[in-house]
Design a protein around this motif. Structure first.
Motif, PDB file in Angstrom:
ATOM      1  N   GLU A 146       0.873  -1.177   0.000  1.00  0.00           N
ATOM      2  CA  GLU A 146       0.000   0.000   0.000  1.00  0.00           C
ATOM      3  C   GLU A 146       0.908   1.225   0.000  1.00  0.00           C
ATOM      4  OE1 GLU A 146      -3.282  -0.027   0.001  1.00  0.00           O
ATOM      5  OE2 GLU A 146      -3.945  -1.952   0.843  1.00  0.00           O
ATOM      6  N   SER A 147       0.363   2.391  -0.345  1.00  0.00           N
ATOM      7  CA  SER A 147       1.140   3.614  -0.203  1.00  0.00           C
ATOM      8  C   SER A 147       1.281   3.944   1.277  1.00  0.00           C
ATOM      9  CB  SER A 147       0.460   4.775  -0.929  1.00  0.00           C
ATOM     10  OG  SER A 147      -0.770   5.095  -0.296  1.00  0.00           O
ATOM     11  N   HIS A 148       2.354   4.659   1.623  1.00  0.00           N
ATOM     12  CA  HIS A 148       2.617   4.949   3.037  1.00  0.00           C
ATOM     13  C   HIS A 148       1.474   5.748   3.672  1.00  0.00           C
ATOM     14  CE1 HIS A 148       4.732   5.944   6.698  1.00  0.00           C
ATOM     15  NE2 HIS A 148       4.494   7.219   6.485  1.00  0.00           N
ATOM     16  N   ALA A 149       0.824   6.608   2.879  1.00  0.00           N
ATOM     17  CA  ALA A 149      -0.232   7.460   3.426  1.00  0.00           C
ATOM     18  C   ALA A 149      -1.560   6.730   3.575  1.00  0.00           C
ATOM     19  CB  ALA A 149      -0.424   8.696   2.545  1.00  0.00           C
ATOM     20  N   SER A 150      -1.660   5.531   3.038  1.00  0.00           N
ATOM     21  CA  SER A 150      -2.942   4.824   3.060  1.00  0.00           C
ATOM     22  C   SER A 150      -3.145   4.097   4.380  1.00  0.00           C
ATOM     23  CB  SER A 150      -3.011   3.830   1.895  1.00  0.00           C
ATOM     24  OG  SER A 150      -2.014   2.844   2.046  1.00  0.00           O
ATOM     25  N   THR A 151      -4.374   3.614   4.566  1.00  0.00           N
ATOM     26  CA  THR A 151      -4.764   2.886   5.775  1.00  0.00           C
ATOM     27  C   THR A 151      -5.347   1.539   5.375  1.00  0.00           C
ATOM     28  OG1 THR A 151      -5.243   4.941   6.964  1.00  0.00           O
ATOM     29  CG2 THR A 151      -6.236   2.934   7.819  1.00  0.00           C
ATOM     30  N   TYR A 166      -5.771 -21.693   6.666  1.00  0.00           N
ATOM     31  CA  TYR A 166      -4.818 -21.189   7.652  1.00  0.00           C
ATOM     32  C   TYR A 166      -5.318 -21.357   9.087  1.00  0.00           C
ATOM     33  CZ  TYR A 166      -2.501 -18.986   3.655  1.00  0.00           C
ATOM     34  OH  TYR A 166      -1.856 -18.760   2.470  1.00  0.00           O
ATOM     35  N   ALA A 167      -6.355 -22.132   9.272  1.00  0.00           N
ATOM     36  CA  ALA A 167      -6.893 -22.335  10.615  1.00  0.00           C
ATOM     37  C   ALA A 167      -5.830 -22.971  11.502  1.00  0.00           C
ATOM     38  CB  ALA A 167      -8.126 -23.223  10.551  1.00  0.00           C
ATOM     39  N   GLY A 168      -5.683 -22.444  12.699  1.00  0.00           N
ATOM     40  CA  GLY A 168      -4.708 -22.986  13.635  1.00  0.00           C
ATOM     41  C   GLY A 168      -3.315 -22.431  13.478  1.00  0.00           C
ATOM     42  N   ARG A 169      -3.084 -21.599  12.487  1.00  0.00           N
ATOM     43  CA  ARG A 169      -1.761 -21.017  12.282  1.00  0.00           C
ATOM     44  C   ARG A 169      -1.701 -19.610  12.895  1.00  0.00           C
ATOM     45  NH1 ARG A 169       1.004 -22.815   6.608  1.00  0.00           N
ATOM     46  NH2 ARG A 169       0.047 -24.870   6.391  1.00  0.00           N
ATOM     47  N   THR A 170      -0.501 -19.178  13.220  1.00  0.00           N
ATOM     48  CA  THR A 170      -0.306 -17.800  13.662  1.00  0.00           C
ATOM     49  C   THR A 170      -0.309 -16.904  12.431  1.00  0.00           C
ATOM     50  OG1 THR A 170       0.989 -18.464  15.589  1.00  0.00           O
ATOM     51  CG2 THR A 170       1.289 -16.209  14.795  1.00  0.00           C
ATOM     52  N   LEU A 171      -1.151 -15.865  12.443  1.00  0.00           N
ATOM     53  CA  LEU A 171      -1.309 -15.007  11.282  1.00  0.00           C
ATOM     54  C   LEU A 171      -0.712 -13.624  11.561  1.00  0.00           C
ATOM     55  CD1 LEU A 171      -5.002 -15.851  10.275  1.00  0.00           C
ATOM     56  CD2 LEU A 171      -2.881 -16.979   9.548  1.00  0.00           C
ATOM     57  N   VAL A 172       0.063 -13.137  10.598  1.00  0.00           N
ATOM     58  CA  VAL A 172       0.668 -11.806  10.684  1.00  0.00           C
ATOM     59  C   VAL A 172       0.385 -11.087   9.371  1.00  0.00           C
ATOM     60  CG1 VAL A 172       2.805 -10.490  10.970  1.00  0.00           C
ATOM     61  CG2 VAL A 172       2.510 -12.663  12.191  1.00  0.00           C
ATOM     62  N   LEU A 173      -0.149  -9.880   9.450  1.00  0.00           N
ATOM     63  CA  LEU A 173      -0.382  -9.070   8.256  1.00  0.00           C
ATOM     64  C   LEU A 173       0.649  -7.955   8.235  1.00  0.00           C
ATOM     65  CD1 LEU A 173      -2.017  -8.311   5.753  1.00  0.00           C
ATOM     66  CD2 LEU A 173      -3.551  -7.007   7.215  1.00  0.00           C
ATOM     67  N   ALA A 174       1.605  -8.043   7.309  1.00  0.00           N
ATOM     68  CA  ALA A 174       2.656  -7.033   7.174  1.00  0.00           C
ATOM     69  C   ALA A 174       2.352  -6.183   5.953  1.00  0.00           C
ATOM     70  CB  ALA A 174       4.024  -7.703   7.032  1.00  0.00           C
ATOM     71  N   SER A 175       2.239  -4.880   6.148  1.00  0.00           N
ATOM     72  CA  SER A 175       1.865  -3.987   5.056  1.00  0.00           C
ATOM     73  C   SER A 175       2.800  -2.795   4.995  1.00  0.00           C
ATOM     74  CB  SER A 175       0.421  -3.503   5.237  1.00  0.00           C
ATOM     75  OG  SER A 175       0.080  -2.561   4.241  1.00  0.00           O
ATOM     76  N   THR A 176       3.006  -2.284   3.786  1.00  0.00           N
ATOM     77  CA  THR A 176       3.798  -1.064   3.620  1.00  0.00           C
ATOM     78  C   THR A 176       2.969   0.176   3.892  1.00  0.00           C
ATOM     79  OG1 THR A 176       3.295  -1.085   1.238  1.00  0.00           O
ATOM     80  CG2 THR A 176       5.351  -2.117   1.937  1.00  0.00           C
ATOM     81  N   ALA A 177       1.709   0.004   4.297  1.00  0.00           N
ATOM     82  CA  ALA A 177       0.871   1.154   4.653  1.00  0.00           C
ATOM     83  C   ALA A 177       1.363   1.767   5.964  1.00  0.00           C
ATOM     84  CB  ALA A 177      -0.589   0.732   4.791  1.00  0.00           C
ATOM     85  N   GLY A 178       1.006   3.037   6.159  1.00  0.00           N
ATOM     86  CA  GLY A 178       1.448   3.724   7.365  1.00  0.00           C
ATOM     87  C   GLY A 178       0.593   3.455   8.580  1.00  0.00           C
ATOM     88  N   GLY A 189      -6.479  -9.295  17.719  1.00  0.00           N
ATOM     89  CA  GLY A 189      -6.379 -10.481  18.544  1.00  0.00           C
ATOM     90  C   GLY A 189      -6.219 -11.747  17.716  1.00  0.00           C
ATOM     91  N   ARG A 190      -6.760 -11.737  16.508  1.00  0.00           N
ATOM     92  CA  ARG A 190      -6.653 -12.900  15.613  1.00  0.00           C
ATOM     93  C   ARG A 190      -5.486 -12.757  14.653  1.00  0.00           C
ATOM     94  NH1 ARG A 190      -5.785 -16.952  13.422  1.00  0.00           N
ATOM     95  NH2 ARG A 190      -7.051 -18.089  11.923  1.00  0.00           N
ATOM     96  N   VAL A 191      -5.221 -11.551  14.206  1.00  0.00           N
ATOM     97  CA  VAL A 191      -4.163 -11.291  13.232  1.00  0.00           C
ATOM     98  C   VAL A 191      -3.245 -10.208  13.788  1.00  0.00           C
ATOM     99  CG1 VAL A 191      -3.617 -10.556  10.879  1.00  0.00           C
ATOM    100  CG2 VAL A 191      -5.702 -11.878  11.318  1.00  0.00           C
ATOM    101  N   GLN A 192      -1.969 -10.508  13.881  1.00  0.00           N
ATOM    102  CA  GLN A 192      -1.025  -9.487  14.327  1.00  0.00           C
ATOM    103  C   GLN A 192      -0.734  -8.527  13.186  1.00  0.00           C
ATOM    104  OE1 GLN A 192       2.725 -10.876  15.849  1.00  0.00           O
ATOM    105  NE2 GLN A 192       3.550  -8.802  16.039  1.00  0.00           N
ATOM    106  N   LEU A 193      -0.732  -7.220  13.469  1.00  0.00           N
ATOM    107  CA  LEU A 193      -0.574  -6.198  12.440  1.00  0.00           C
ATOM    108  C   LEU A 193       0.834  -5.597  12.499  1.00  0.00           C
ATOM    109  CD1 LEU A 193      -4.010  -4.394  12.891  1.00  0.00           C
ATOM    110  CD2 LEU A 193      -3.452  -6.361  11.424  1.00  0.00           C
ATOM    111  N   VAL A 194       1.456  -5.485  11.334  1.00  0.00           N
ATOM    112  CA  VAL A 194       2.808  -4.926  11.224  1.00  0.00           C
ATOM    113  C   VAL A 194       2.769  -3.864  10.125  1.00  0.00           C
ATOM    114  CG1 VAL A 194       5.236  -5.412  10.714  1.00  0.00           C
ATOM    115  CG2 VAL A 194       3.843  -7.111  11.934  1.00  0.00           C
ATOM    116  N   ASP A 195       2.959  -2.607  10.498  1.00  0.00           N
ATOM    117  CA  ASP A 195       2.922  -1.543   9.496  1.00  0.00           C
ATOM    118  C   ASP A 195       4.328  -1.282   8.942  1.00  0.00           C
ATOM    119  OD1 ASP A 195       4.259  -0.109  11.445  1.00  0.00           O
ATOM    120  OD2 ASP A 195       2.566   1.170  11.959  1.00  0.00           O
ATOM    121  N   GLN A 196       4.438  -0.228   8.120  1.00  0.00           N
ATOM    122  CA  GLN A 196       5.691   0.040   7.427  1.00  0.00           C
ATOM    123  C   GLN A 196       6.844   0.315   8.396  1.00  0.00           C
ATOM    124  OE1 GLN A 196       6.511   3.802   5.202  1.00  0.00           O
ATOM    125  NE2 GLN A 196       6.289   2.520   3.390  1.00  0.00           N
ATOM    126  N   ARG A 197       6.575   1.090   9.435  1.00  0.00           N
ATOM    127  CA  ARG A 197       7.644   1.405  10.393  1.00  0.00           C
ATOM    128  C   ARG A 197       8.077   0.171  11.177  1.00  0.00           C
ATOM    129  NH1 ARG A 197       9.015   6.510  10.720  1.00  0.00           N
ATOM    130  NH2 ARG A 197       7.635   8.086   9.837  1.00  0.00           N
TER     131      ARG A 197
END
Length: 233
Positions: A146-151, A166-178, A189-197
């Motif tokens: 995603e662009s850095h300014a997006s959400t 993916y049931a039973g797996r640890t889920l991580v969403l890594a995005s280039t969004a800001g 709680g279900r998906v760990q979120l990782v932003d650009q920073r």
């Protein structure tokens, strides 16, 4: 993946300034040479030689100042901040495939095993990175550009969390969004979120996302260290 040296805007400005100075001196030299050809006075070649010598000395002095004299030592914190800024710029230019490969390299570097990448059907912006932690936990990192300014919206997180395979797996969403929307953060709680920073800190500082850091192994009861004998009295 070893840490790579950052080449950011300040270095480009340095060489751009030196190049501009060289072009200026070259232009003065060409102008003087044209003047020599059109003027038959004896002192003109002598003046041209002096001008070239002065111009050359100016170029050498400018090169020294730009590359050495103008450089100041940076504290470790400043260097890391500069490198993180460069990494943020690089992340912002990645396409989904490159981002997936990049995250796969980080996972391998930090101890994730059996790492592989997979395109996401129906989502041209995402690539999944699958792997296994040292304790056997299976993980999936969805890499989304995603662009850095997006959400990132909550719907994106919901779709990822609802994948039956993916049931039973640890889920991580890594995005280039800001940032992530409030709804997306409510699903953390279900998906760990990782932003650009956070991605930049992972690469530069080694801050591995919690979902990808295997817990410390628990020693087996039979292998617990026995207390030493007390000395005889």
């Amino acid at each position: 993946m070893a840490r790579r040296q950052a080449y950011g805007t300040p270095r480009r400005r340095l060489w751009a300034a030196l190049g501009a100075l060289l072009v200026l001196v070259e232009g003065v030299g060409i102008g003087a040479w044209i003047a020599v050809r059109e003027d038959d006075r004896a002192e003109v070649p002598w003046l041209l030689g002096v001008s070239c010598a002065v111009g050359g000395a100016a170029v050498v002095a400018a090169w020294w100042w730009l590359t050495r004299g103008g450089r100041t030592a940076q504290p470790p914190g400043d260097r890391l901040g500069y490198e993180r800024t460069s990494v943020l710029d690089t992340l912002g230019r990645m396409d989904p495939v490159r981002l997936g490969d990049h995250v796969a390299e980080l996972c391998t570097r930090d101890g994730v095993h059996e790492v592989e990448t997979s395109r996401v059907a129906g989502d041209a912006r995402s690539v999944d990175v699958l792997g296994t932690l040292a304790d056997g936990t299976r993980v999936v990192v969805r890499c989304r550009t995603e662009s850095h300014a997006s959400t990132v919206s909550g719907a994106v997180v919901e779709r990822f969390g609802a994948v039956a395979a993916y049931a039973g797996r640890t889920l991580v969403l890594a995005s280039t969004a800001g940032s992530f929307s409030p709804k997306a953060r409510g699903l953390a709680g279900r998906v760990q979120l990782v932003d650009q920073r956070a991605l930049a800190r992972w690469q530069v500082d080694g801050e591995v996302p919690a979902g990808l850091a295997a817990p410390a192994p628990v020693p087996e009861p039979g292998k617990a260290r026995k207390p030493g004998r007390s000395p005889a009295s």
